[in-house]
Design a protein around this motif. Structure first.
Motif, PDB file in Angstrom:
ATOM      1  N   ILE A 139       4.329  -0.452  11.664  1.00 39.50           N
ATOM      2  CA  ILE A 139       3.628   0.421  12.616  1.00 39.50           C
ATOM      3  C   ILE A 139       4.613   0.659  13.770  1.00 39.50           C
ATOM      4  O   ILE A 139       5.685   1.223  13.519  1.00 39.50           O
ATOM      5  CB  ILE A 139       2.250  -0.135  13.066  1.00 39.50           C
ATOM      6  N   GLY A 164       6.655  -4.714   2.801  1.00 38.66           N
ATOM      7  CA  GLY A 164       7.494  -4.112   3.830  1.00 38.66           C
ATOM      8  C   GLY A 164       8.239  -5.167   4.639  1.00 38.66           C
ATOM      9  O   GLY A 164       7.982  -6.363   4.511  1.00 38.66           O
ATOM     10  N   TYR A 207       0.827  -1.211   0.000  1.00 36.33           N
ATOM     11  CA  TYR A 207       0.000   0.000   0.000  1.00 36.33           C
ATOM     12  C   TYR A 207       0.855   1.253   0.000  1.00 36.33           C
ATOM     13  O   TYR A 207       0.346   2.352  -0.077  1.00 36.33           O
ATOM     14  CB  TYR A 207      -0.952   0.029   1.214  1.00 36.33           C
ATOM     15  N   HIS A 244       2.715   5.806  10.477  1.00 34.60           N
ATOM     16  CA  HIS A 244       2.285   4.663   9.664  1.00 34.60           C
ATOM     17  C   HIS A 244       1.123   5.058   8.751  1.00 34.60           C
ATOM     18  O   HIS A 244       1.103   4.744   7.562  1.00 34.60           O
ATOM     19  CB  HIS A 244       1.875   3.482  10.548  1.00 34.60           C
TER      20      HIS A 244
END
Ligand SMILES: Cc1ncc(C[n+]2csc(CCOP(=O)(O)OP(=O)(O)O)c2C)c(N)n1
Ligand SMILES: [K+]
Length: 380
Positions: free
Chosen positions: A207, A173, A94, A272
């Motif tokens: 995060i 990620g 994303y 994040h």
């Protein structure tokens, strides 16, 4: 009896072309980037920066329900996209909207998705930032982490069966590598010899979880070797290095019909998402250092300016133009009506299952009971 050591004496090297100040590192081997391409790359990085800033502010003003920026990862986004051809298929996580921007997704198309209006290709059914575009060979972002990796191995296998001159590039990620799908995807691609480039954005944080709590290995690239996958670590804030590494990876993936793993080292400069305050778990000094001294866009700008391809006036004009376009896109998207309520339930299953039928009855009843709580412009 000899056990393999759990650690390496030396860490894997990191491939670089530009130093922190945008000077070419003497002796580095890389693909030449001509003026036209370099300026296109730079302008698109700036467009991504500005789009992120304004959309983020629009969320803060309550105009959008959610947003997430790619701040600090502009070079990975744009330089990797520039190294591909339009036939290469992208499976994103994303934090790669720059790839879509590079491929020609318009600011209006971004805004329409964010506002979930009736021009959004997803018909307003996805959260903001879950972009997707068939015509640009960009799969729709999906929230469950790492599902795109085994899918990428399969999509790439289909390219292999069709003997296409193209590969798949799948983004993810560092945090996503802790999912089982990471291992399934890499192993599947290695065994099936799928032409896929696995591009990990190692940005230090998932995060609030730092990489030190995510794995004990020397990062991600080393894991490729265990699966029999050729791998490289690259400086993700160095646009020239990312461009060269992805060009080479793509070439090998297609010519030799094999997966390649690229670990791009970077830092997630932004929170994040708009649902996060990263100063709660990391120090502001660290963030600021990456925002300023280690900024990938500034580093690339220094290089193009030293080549006499760019000046301050170009910069002011570019930024002004893009800002105007983003604001106009937001204003237009806000005015477009929402998709009809039927779109929320149809067009997914052949026959609407009972639980969805029940949900549809429920929402229609609720709207009737509380008409003031729902926008009157939602066509039913
Ligand atoms: C399977 C799954 N688990 C947890 C989440 C919640 N979640 C969303 S983003 C995220 C962090 C992912 O970090 P990383 O893959 O490193 O990507 P980054 O956000 O740093 O770009 C988590 C845990 C999720 N979406 N899906
Ligand atoms: K996913």
């Amino acid at each position: 009896m000899k056990f393999i050591s759990e650690s390496f004496e030396k860490r894997l090297p990191c491939y670089r072309v530009l130093d922190a100040d945008g000077y070419l590192i003497p002796g580095s081997i890389f693909e030449q980037v001509k003026k036209g391409l370099a300026l296109n790359m730079y302008s698109t990085m700036v467009a991504l920066q500005i789009m992120d800033t304004i959309f983020y502010e629009a969320q803060r003003q309550g105009r959008l329900s959610f947003y997430l920026t790619s701040t600090g990862e502009e070079a990975i986004n744009i330089a990797s996209a520039a190294a591909l051809t339009p036939d290469d298929i992208v499976l994103p996580q994303y934090r790669e909207p720059g790839v879509l921007l590079w491929r020609g997704f318009t600011l209006q198309e971004f805004a329409d998705q964010l506002f979930g209006n009736k021009d959004d290709y997803g018909k307003g059914r996805q959260m903001p930032i879950h972009y997707g575009c068939n015509k640009l060979n960009y799969f729709t972002v999906s929230s469950p982490l790492t599902t795109q990796l085994p899918q990428a191995a399969g999509v790439a296998y289909s390219l292999k069966m069709d003997k296409k001159e193209a590969c798949v590039v799948v983004y993810f990620g560092d945090g996503s590598t802790s999912e089982g799908d990471f291992h399934a995807g890499l192993n599947f691609a290695a065994v099936m010899e799928s032409p896929v480039v696995f591009l990990c954005r190692n940005n230090g944080w998932a995060i609030s979880t730092p990489v030190t709590e995510q794995f004990r290995s020397d990062g991600i690239a080393i894991k490729g070797q265990a699966y029999g996958i050729r791998s490289i670590r690259v400086d993700g804030n160095d646009a020239l290095a990312v461009y060269s590494a992805i060009r080479a990876a793509r070439q090998m993936a297609i010519k030799e019909q094999r997966p390649i793993l690229v670990e791009a080292m970077t830092y997630r400069v932004s929170h994040h998402s708009t649902s996060d305050d990263s100063t709660k778990y990391r120090c502001v000094k660290e963030i600021e250092q990456w925002r300023t001294e280690k900024n990938p866009v500034t580093r690339f700008r220094k290089w193009i300016q030293r080549n006499d391809w760019w000046d301050d006036q170009n910069e002011t004009e570019l930024r002004g133009n893009i800002r105007k376009q983003v604001v106009e896109a937001i204003q237009a998207a806000e005015k477009v009506e929402k998709p009809p309520l039927t779109d929320l339930f149809g067009d997914v299953y052949d026959k609407i299952p009972l639980n969805l039928q029940e949900q549809e009855r429920f929402i229609r009843d609720t709207i009737k009971r509380y008409p003031k709580e729902y926008p009157s412009d939602v066509p039913v």
